[in-house]
Design an enzyme around this catalytic site. Structure first.
Site, PDB file in Angstrom:
ATOM      1  N   SER A  87     -58.180  74.242 -33.084  1.00 45.50           N
ATOM      2  CA  SER A  87     -58.670  75.479 -32.478  1.00 45.50           C
ATOM      3  C   SER A  87     -59.420  76.330 -33.514  1.00 45.50           C
ATOM      4  CB  SER A  87     -57.485  76.218 -31.834  1.00 45.50           C
ATOM      5  OG  SER A  87     -57.929  77.127 -30.879  1.00 45.50           O
ATOM      6  N   HIS A 237     -54.144  72.485 -24.568  1.00 47.58           N
ATOM      7  CA  HIS A 237     -54.772  72.943 -25.805  1.00 47.58           C
ATOM      8  C   HIS A 237     -53.894  72.682 -27.037  1.00 47.58           C
ATOM      9  CE1 HIS A 237     -57.507  75.100 -28.341  1.00 47.58           C
ATOM     10  NE2 HIS A 237     -56.663  76.089 -28.580  1.00 47.58           N
TER      11      HIS A 237
END
Length: 256
Positions: A87, A237
């Site tokens: 990320s 995620h």
């Protein structure tokens, strides 16, 4: 005197530097680090500025994060490193690889693409800023306060890892909430145009995450001509935490 990022180093062999995401810390990657160490890597679990046990600073953007990483590599006399970033850490790793390609052997980017992402952490920031440690004096009370805006228990548990006892009777967050709140639009900025890393690159996306779409693939290819994009099943995620087995297999096969 440059401040050096805090890290935990484990194992011996080829240096592998792991960069966590927004609100995270190196510790989030401990179980993966132990596996990489067994497989012949010297793993550096790094806390980026304003996160974990690293220094706090008002300024926060990717150029600064890249500079921090460069200083860290120089400080530890590392020559060619493998980089794994998730990320926000993936954005740092991408920019670093394009600016200091001579220092990077292989690059793994976990669930983020080089494009711009609109700011989308409003609820999390609002929830964190609603905590008053003179009122929320226990972890249970902190969790109840966060739950008013963050119904997902998993996200609250992830954030709660940042709560520590600052004094005998007062809790605090490890991250620099003020700077992260003021600079939160920086987290989504795109990789600058015409930046290229020619080394081998692996993009891993979570099957249930929308962070890397089919439409992102030409852009990924433009910046990283030697890249492949692979999907980790049954994961969103936080793919390394949601499906650690498949994530690790993809990563280690690529690195070896």
């Amino acid at each position: 005197m440059e401040e050096i990022l805090h890290s935990k180093i484990t194992g011996e062999g080829q240096p592998l530097l792991i960069l966590h995401g927004y609100f995270g810390m190196g510790d989030n990657w401990k179980s993966h680090a132990n596996k990489f160490a067994k497989d012949g890597f010297e793993v550096h679990l790094i806390d980026q500025r304003n996160h974990g046990r690293s220094f706090h600073a008002e300024a926060f953007d990717y150029e600064l994060l890249v500079g921090d990483l460069y200083n860290y590599i120089q400080h530890h006399n590392l020559e060619k490193v493998d980089l794994l970033g998730h990320s926000m850490g993936g954005k740092t790793a991408m920019l670093f690889a394009t600016e200091y390609s001579e220092l990077v052997n292989k690059l793994i980017v976990a669930d983020i693409s080089p494009r711009m992402y609109p700011p989308h952490h409003h609820e999390i920031l609002a929830a964190l800023n609603s905590v008053d440690f003179s009122v929320q004096t226990s972890r249970k009370l902190v969790d109840e306060k966060l739950a008013e805006l963050i119904p997902e228990k998993g996200i609250r548990q992830f954030l709660a890892k940042n709560v520590y006892r600052k004094t005998k009777d007062k809790l605090a967050f490890r991250f620099n909430l003020k700077s992260l709140t003021e600079n939160h639009s920086e987290v989504g900025v795109a990789l600058p145009s015409f930046t290229i890393f020619e080394g081998e690159t692996l993009f891993l996306r979570g099957a249930n995450s929308g962070y890397i779409s089919k439409e992102d693939e030409p852009l990924i290819q433009a910046h990283f001509p030697k890249s492949v994009v692979k999907t980790v099943a049954n994961a969103g995620h936080w793919l390394h935490a949601e499906n650690p087995k498949d994530f690790y297999e993809e990563a280690i096969v690529f690195l070896q």
